[in-house]
Design an enzyme around this catalytic site. Sequence first.
Site, short mmCIF file in Angstrom:
data_model
loop_
_atom_site.label_atom_id
_atom_site.label_comp_id
_atom_site.label_asym_id
_atom_site.label_seq_id
_atom_site.Cartn_x
_atom_site.Cartn_y
_atom_site.Cartn_z
N ARG A 83 0.85 -1.20 0.00
CA ARG A 83 0.00 0.00 0.00
C ARG A 83 0.88 1.24 0.00
O ARG A 83 1.73 1.39 0.88
CB ARG A 83 -0.91 -0.02 1.24
CG ARG A 83 -1.72 1.22 1.39
CD ARG A 83 -2.78 1.18 2.48
NE ARG A 83 -3.38 2.49 2.53
CZ ARG A 83 -3.27 3.34 3.56
NH1 ARG A 83 -2.67 2.98 4.68
NH2 ARG A 83 -3.80 4.53 3.48
N HIS A 127 -2.76 11.07 0.70
CA HIS A 127 -2.22 10.82 2.04
C HIS A 127 -1.56 12.14 2.48
O HIS A 127 -0.36 12.20 2.69
CB HIS A 127 -1.26 9.64 2.03
CG HIS A 127 -1.02 9.01 3.36
ND1 HIS A 127 -1.21 7.66 3.61
CD2 HIS A 127 -0.61 9.53 4.54
CE1 HIS A 127 -0.90 7.39 4.87
NE2 HIS A 127 -0.52 8.52 5.46
N GLU A 172 -7.23 8.63 6.30
CA GLU A 172 -7.50 9.30 7.58
C GLU A 172 -7.88 10.78 7.41
O GLU A 172 -7.13 11.67 7.84
CB GLU A 172 -6.29 9.17 8.51
CG GLU A 172 -5.91 7.73 8.82
CD GLU A 172 -4.65 7.63 9.67
OE1 GLU A 172 -4.09 8.64 10.07
OE2 GLU A 172 -4.23 6.49 9.93
N ASN A 307 -7.44 1.95 9.83
CA ASN A 307 -6.11 2.21 10.41
C ASN A 307 -6.28 2.29 11.91
O ASN A 307 -7.03 3.14 12.40
CB ASN A 307 -5.54 3.55 9.93
CG ASN A 307 -5.10 3.52 8.49
OD1 ASN A 307 -5.21 2.49 7.82
ND2 ASN A 307 -4.59 4.63 8.00
N TYR A 309 -4.32 1.70 15.90
CA TYR A 309 -3.06 1.49 16.62
C TYR A 309 -3.24 1.26 18.11
O TYR A 309 -2.45 0.59 18.75
CB TYR A 309 -2.17 2.72 16.43
CG TYR A 309 -1.63 2.88 15.03
CD1 TYR A 309 -0.38 2.42 14.69
CD2 TYR A 309 -2.40 3.48 14.03
CE1 TYR A 309 0.12 2.55 13.40
CE2 TYR A 309 -1.91 3.63 12.74
CZ TYR A 309 -0.65 3.16 12.43
OH TYR A 309 -0.16 3.29 11.15
N GLU A 365 -3.58 -0.13 8.15
CA GLU A 365 -2.39 0.27 8.92
C GLU A 365 -2.52 -0.26 10.33
O GLU A 365 -3.56 -0.10 10.97
CB GLU A 365 -2.25 1.79 9.03
CG GLU A 365 -1.70 2.48 7.83
CD GLU A 365 -1.56 3.99 8.05
OE1 GLU A 365 -1.35 4.43 9.20
OE2 GLU A 365 -1.71 4.72 7.05
O1 IFM Z 1 2.63 7.57 9.90
C1 IFM Z 1 1.26 7.62 10.08
C2 IFM Z 1 0.53 7.44 8.77
O2 IFM Z 1 0.94 8.36 7.82
C3 IFM Z 1 -0.96 7.60 8.97
N1 IFM Z 1 -1.43 6.76 10.02
C4 IFM Z 1 -0.71 6.73 11.27
C5 IFM Z 1 0.77 6.54 11.02
C6 IFM Z 1 1.55 6.52 12.35
O3 IFM Z 1 1.36 7.71 13.03
#
Ligand code: IFM
Length: 461
Positions: A83, A127, A172, A307, A309, A365
């Site tokens: 990606r 992006h 995002e 995405n 985390y 992500e």
């Molecule tokens: O690096 C970023 C990415 O560009 C977008 N999502 C979160 C990642 C980590 O912060």
Amino acid sequence: MTEHGMTNQLLFPSGFLWGAATAAYQIEGAWNEDGKGESIWDRFAHTPGKVWRGDTGDVACDHYHRWAEDVAEMAALGLKAYRFSFSWPRIFPTGSGQPEQRGVDFYRRLIDALQEHGIVPVATLYHWDLPQALQDRGGWVKRDTAQRFAEYAAYMFRQFGAEVPLWATFNEPFCSAYFGYGNGTHAPGIRRPWHVLTVIHHLLLAHGWAVNAFRATMTSHSAVQPAPAIGIVLAIWPHHPASQNVRDIRANQRVDGAMNRMFLEPLFRQRYPEDMLRHFGRRLIFPRIRSGDLDVIACPIDFLGVNTYTRMVNAADPFDLFLGARQVAQPGAHTQMGWEVYPLSIYEALQMAHSYTNIPLYVTENGAAFEDVVAPDGRVSDLERIAYLRDHLAEVHRAIRDGLDVRGYFAWSLMDNFEWNHGYSKRFGLLYTDYSTLKRISKQSAYWYRDVIARNGIEPS
Ligand code: IFM
């Protein structure tokens, strides 16, 4: 053999798309080569005081020149998919007008090389690197920018529609709106929170118009099988109230509303969340929503990229004028970003996405930044990252087992890169980037991920 297999492995569905992700500004460098126009991130990073230590993406990982080696690294990892994002100002230096052929050629070389190695190209159109010329005319506050985006998208579909099986319009949009125009920590660095709703509306409108352009273009590519698909990538992070106190619960709903529901509801329910409109209505300028806009925004898409985390734990805070909320730090392990390691969050994020739609989901992500070091023997022993990835993948597996249609997982990131306002201080990569030589070094997590891909599964901890 049970689903756990004789060796206690958690196996993924066959055809599961194992990938890694990057973004143009974070890795390409060559910021002003081959006719590329200035982007808002070029301008922002070149402005003193905006990015940690004055770092810029001028060179980044020099992927623009090293793409062939990078594709070879991907092949060595056994990646099934990669990606990446197109840089809009590399294609249209001032956002519209005449395309820059050298920019188009760069992506053609990259896509061809991926295909030669059997790696599926997964492309994101935006992006975060808006052409500066469009920002000079108001950027995403202006509806016209959405129109320009749709034209750029249509051009890219004509160029690469048949070669790229998975397209994402935006990455995002939450970050573009709140960080770019709200608190100004991201490019274009504007602090006008009252414009955030307008920016969100224009980003989503641009998404919808691009999807319509995709459908129109793809009818002429009807022979391509399977038909290329289009979706959007959202940051979906679960939110938990810090206590059962009603004020904390409401504050938590507002944060969840701002980050998740402001995007999920218009895209899948054709409306902005009432509670958020009420909350923001007292503070922000209301976007001019024209008749038909919400139909455009909610047009059917083929997949949703998630995405995710970590989670956020939120409490009421009367001193926060925007959301009336603050984040409450949690005990336990955290990554270099200060994000709590909380693997359940990926399961919850996927369930949240699924509660809005039955279309296929991809984890577009997920990953972790840690303070990696190259040992004297040349190795990078990133055991915390391996544990993070394994525990999050176990939760993805559980989501699939519970019936969710999750089709792939993209580790963020293929290589250490420019982490926006944090510059090069945060290392997310499977490959270590030595910024003085630009050499890539496979971390232990890269070898681990290669084995995961090869056996299509993980061994739970
Ligand atoms: O690096 C970023 C990415 O560009 C977008 N999502 C979160 C990642 C980590 O912060």
